[in-house]
Design a protein around this motif. Structure first.
Motif, mmCIF file in Angstrom:
data_model
loop_
_atom_site.group_PDB
_atom_site.id
_atom_site.type_symbol
_atom_site.label_atom_id
_atom_site.label_comp_id
_atom_site.label_asym_id
_atom_site.label_seq_id
_atom_site.Cartn_x
_atom_site.Cartn_y
_atom_site.Cartn_z
ATOM 1 N N PHE A 172 0.831 -1.209 0.000
ATOM 2 C CA PHE A 172 0.000 0.000 0.000
ATOM 3 C C PHE A 172 0.868 1.263 0.000
ATOM 4 C CE2 PHE A 172 -2.107 -3.411 2.384
ATOM 5 C CZ PHE A 172 -3.255 -3.584 1.618
ATOM 6 N N PRO A 173 1.567 1.538 -1.119
ATOM 7 C CA PRO A 173 2.484 2.689 -1.159
ATOM 8 C C PRO A 173 1.811 4.039 -0.917
ATOM 9 C CG PRO A 173 2.166 1.728 -3.347
ATOM 10 C CD PRO A 173 1.580 0.779 -2.371
ATOM 11 N N LYS A 174 0.561 4.198 -1.373
ATOM 12 C CA LYS A 174 -0.117 5.486 -1.158
ATOM 13 C C LYS A 174 -0.453 5.692 0.312
ATOM 14 C CE LYS A 174 -2.070 6.483 -5.697
ATOM 15 N NZ LYS A 174 -3.298 6.788 -6.469
ATOM 16 N N VAL A 175 -0.867 4.622 0.965
ATOM 17 C CA VAL A 175 -1.138 4.703 2.414
ATOM 18 C C VAL A 175 0.156 5.031 3.153
ATOM 19 C CG1 VAL A 175 -1.838 3.395 4.463
ATOM 20 C CG2 VAL A 175 -3.088 3.120 2.301
ATOM 21 N N THR A 176 1.222 4.348 2.775
ATOM 22 C CA THR A 176 2.523 4.607 3.392
ATOM 23 C C THR A 176 2.938 6.057 3.175
ATOM 24 O OG1 THR A 176 3.176 2.327 2.913
ATOM 25 C CG2 THR A 176 4.929 3.851 3.514
ATOM 26 N N ARG A 182 4.482 11.081 5.357
ATOM 27 C CA ARG A 182 4.121 12.497 5.514
ATOM 28 C C ARG A 182 3.385 12.758 6.820
ATOM 29 N NH1 ARG A 182 2.657 15.172 -0.348
ATOM 30 N NH2 ARG A 182 3.726 13.637 -1.667
ATOM 31 N N GLY A 183 3.002 11.683 7.516
ATOM 32 C CA GLY A 183 2.248 11.832 8.748
ATOM 33 C C GLY A 183 3.034 11.430 9.982
ATOM 34 N N LEU A 184 2.989 10.139 10.317
ATOM 35 C CA LEU A 184 3.600 9.645 11.546
ATOM 36 C C LEU A 184 5.100 9.917 11.596
ATOM 37 C CD1 LEU A 184 3.042 8.161 14.191
ATOM 38 C CD2 LEU A 184 3.404 5.997 12.973
ATOM 39 N N PHE A 185 5.804 9.702 10.472
ATOM 40 C CA PHE A 185 7.244 9.939 10.426
ATOM 41 C C PHE A 185 7.572 11.380 10.812
ATOM 42 C CE2 PHE A 185 10.733 11.758 7.903
ATOM 43 C CZ PHE A 185 11.806 11.020 8.390
ATOM 44 N N LYS A 186 6.865 12.335 10.207
ATOM 45 C CA LYS A 186 7.120 13.750 10.495
ATOM 46 C C LYS A 186 6.749 14.084 11.940
ATOM 47 C CE LYS A 186 7.924 15.036 6.078
ATOM 48 N NZ LYS A 186 9.121 15.672 5.538
ATOM 49 N N ALA A 187 5.623 13.516 12.403
ATOM 50 C CA ALA A 187 5.146 13.818 13.753
ATOM 51 C C ALA A 187 6.146 13.392 14.821
ATOM 52 C CB ALA A 187 3.801 13.129 14.000
ATOM 53 N N VAL A 188 6.879 12.312 14.551
ATOM 54 C CA VAL A 188 7.857 11.806 15.522
ATOM 55 C C VAL A 188 9.233 12.443 15.325
ATOM 56 C CG1 VAL A 188 9.091 9.753 16.331
ATOM 57 C CG2 VAL A 188 6.646 9.621 15.821
ATOM 58 N N LEU A 216 10.050 -1.090 16.457
ATOM 59 C CA LEU A 216 8.924 -0.242 16.069
ATOM 60 C C LEU A 216 9.386 1.180 15.765
ATOM 61 C CD1 LEU A 216 5.921 0.198 15.634
ATOM 62 C CD2 LEU A 216 5.693 0.654 18.085
ATOM 63 N N MET A 217 10.270 1.707 16.599
ATOM 64 C CA MET A 217 10.784 3.061 16.385
ATOM 65 C C MET A 217 11.558 3.147 15.071
ATOM 66 S SD MET A 217 9.859 5.338 18.501
ATOM 67 C CE MET A 217 11.100 6.605 18.163
ATOM 68 N N TYR A 218 12.296 2.088 14.741
ATOM 69 C CA TYR A 218 13.035 2.093 13.480
ATOM 70 C C TYR A 218 12.069 2.166 12.297
ATOM 71 C CZ TYR A 218 15.418 0.546 9.338
ATOM 72 O OH TYR A 218 15.866 0.479 8.046
ATOM 73 N N MET A 219 11.009 1.375 12.340
ATOM 74 C CA MET A 219 10.048 1.376 11.238
ATOM 75 C C MET A 219 9.364 2.734 11.098
ATOM 76 S SD MET A 219 10.228 -1.402 9.597
ATOM 77 C CE MET A 219 8.814 -1.113 8.544
ATOM 78 N N ILE A 220 9.060 3.371 12.211
ATOM 79 C CA ILE A 220 8.403 4.679 12.170
ATOM 80 C C ILE A 220 9.360 5.758 11.685
ATOM 81 C CG2 ILE A 220 7.403 6.518 13.600
ATOM 82 C CD1 ILE A 220 6.202 4.302 15.364
ATOM 83 N N CYS A 221 10.597 5.714 12.189
ATOM 84 C CA CYS A 221 11.560 6.790 11.936
ATOM 85 C C CYS A 221 12.401 6.615 10.677
ATOM 86 C CB CYS A 221 12.486 6.958 13.141
ATOM 87 S SG CYS A 221 11.623 7.477 14.638
ATOM 88 N N HIS A 222 12.256 5.463 10.010
ATOM 89 C CA HIS A 222 13.025 5.279 8.777
ATOM 90 C C HIS A 222 12.500 4.132 7.907
ATOM 91 C CE1 HIS A 222 16.403 5.747 6.087
ATOM 92 N NE2 HIS A 222 16.763 4.487 6.248
ATOM 93 N N GLY A 223 12.329 2.959 8.474
ATOM 94 C CA GLY A 223 12.038 1.754 7.699
ATOM 95 C C GLY A 223 10.815 1.859 6.805
ATOM 96 N N LEU A 242 5.710 6.122 -2.042
ATOM 97 C CA LEU A 242 5.772 6.339 -3.484
ATOM 98 C C LEU A 242 7.195 6.721 -3.882
ATOM 99 C CD1 LEU A 242 2.476 8.392 -4.000
ATOM 100 C CD2 LEU A 242 2.845 5.968 -4.514
ATOM 101 N N SER A 243 7.599 6.304 -5.064
ATOM 102 C CA SER A 243 8.966 6.577 -5.515
ATOM 103 C C SER A 243 9.134 8.032 -5.926
ATOM 104 C CB SER A 243 9.308 5.670 -6.701
ATOM 105 O OG SER A 243 8.533 6.040 -7.831
ATOM 106 N N ILE A 244 10.382 8.465 -5.995
ATOM 107 C CA ILE A 244 10.688 9.816 -6.465
ATOM 108 C C ILE A 244 10.220 10.005 -7.907
ATOM 109 C CG2 ILE A 244 12.610 11.315 -7.163
ATOM 110 C CD1 ILE A 244 12.001 11.535 -4.237
#
Length: 360
Positions: free
Chosen positions: A27-31, A37-43, A107-114, A120-122
């Motif tokens: 689910f690349p669009k969900v990601t 753009r959501g959880l990653f930035k928030a943390v 879990l923190m790794y997946m949120i903060c980078h993984g 979506l690709s560049i």
């Protein structure tokens, strides 16, 4: 049931991390919109703001203190076990604590980078056509890159050997990594962040034996830069690590954004670094196609540019050895685990993006 939940709660973060690892690629669009753009930035934005207030590399500090701290904790645990009347229970408690820490770290790794590996690709985000291009197109781009490097080099400082050097101190130069990104955010909002401190690693000389010139440490949302490498290459490295802090995981995409941000910077040393590194990648690709065309491309380089290229070769050769081989193998394995089949070779795929950018 309550006892079962109480006994197994430490594994919930690990289960959630595993679910993200296996499900998000579908689910690349969900990601993209929920996580990157959501959880990653928030943390990472508040985390990076806090760690950025500390004027030393916390990653470097952790590496230096890791072994002594581990030895101390083992000794402390051994003392506790020896003094405990219920040694089995003490060991079990220590194991649960370790498992809980590792579970949360996953879990923190997946949120903060993984998770960013599955967004979506560049190519999609920037509407780039990365279909195969001809050797003639590659030669044309090499000439464009060399021209940009020549122009930027006229405005930079050099040392007594005629190689590029920074005009300002390293901290000032590293803060300039954000200049180009500020000019890109308006057109590409996904690049936004407020984390703006790149940190020089004080033990860069020893770090160079690993062959690593930069590292984004997701647990601190911290960009670390090897300052032993030649000055002309540092801006590109800083911009590359900054791309990671903005939610980009793939190395070729970070290289591309480093190039794009550098050439859009107001500072000539950044523009020079962007053009030079892009020329290096593209000319190496051209060499594989046609050696005569490669010679044509290198004929566009000035003596000063060649001196800088040679300085980088000397730097690489100076730190060759077993440590670098092991480090390269570890990095290659890490990247492949994220689902990147060509591992560390993926860095070189930046050429496809640069060609697509010039075609667009």
């Amino acid at each position: 049931m309550k006892k079962f939940l109480k006994a197994t709660w430490i594994f919930y973060p690990l289960i959630l991390a595993a679910a993200m690892y296996f499900l998000l690629p579908m689910f690349p669009k969900v990601t993209e919109y929920v996580f990157s753009r959501g959880l990653f930035k928030a943390v990472t934005v508040p985390l990076g703001f806090v760690t950025g207030l500390i004027p030393v590399s916390l990653t470097e500090l952790l590496v230096v203190l890791a072994l002594p701290l581990l030895i101390f904790m083992i000794i402390l645990l051994a003392v506790r076990i020896r003094r405990s009347k219920k040694r089995g229970k003490t060991v079990l408690k220590a194991m649960r604590g370790t498992a809980a820490f590792m579970s949360f770290a996953c879990l923190m790794y997946m949120i903060c980078h993984g998770a960013n590996y599955y967004r979506l690709s560049i190519e999609q985000l920037m509407e780039l056509d990365t279909s195969p291009k001809t050797a003639e197109q590659l030669l044309t781009v090499c000439r464009e890159l060399a021209s940009g490097a020549r122009e930027a080099r006229e405005k930079i400082a050099t040392d007594k050997n005629g190689c590029m050097v920074f005009a300002e101190d390293i901290w000032t130069e590293l803060t300039r990594a954000e200049s180009g990104y500020k000019n890109l955010v308006g057109e590409y909002p996904f690049l936004w962040t407020s984390v703006q401190r790149q940190k020089p690693v004080q033990l860069s000389y020893y770090w160079s034996y690993t062959g690593i010139v930069g590292m984004y440490f997701p647990f601190f949302a911290e960009c670390n830069i090897n300052i032993e490498q030649p000055d002309w290459s540092i801006p590109f490295t800083a911009a590359h690590e900054s791309a990671h802090s903005r939610g980009i995981a793939f190395e070729n995409e970070c290289n591309f954004l480093a190039f794009l941000s550098c050439i859009n910077s107001e500072y000539p040393e950044y523009r020079y670094s962007g053009y030079m590194n892009a020329f290096l990648y593209c000319s190496n690709a051209l060499y594989a196609y046609n050696k005569d065309m490669w010679q044509e491309a290198h004929a566009e380089c000035t003596e000063g540019m060649i001196r800088d290229f040679n300085a980088n070769k000397e730097y690489i050769n100076r730190f060759k050895g077993k440590v670098k081989e092991v480090s390269h193998k570890a990095n290659d394995t890490f990247i492949k685990v994220q689902g990147v089949k060509d591992g560390s070779l993926s860095y070189d795929r930046v050429t496809e993006l640069i060609l697509a950018y010039y075609e667009k």
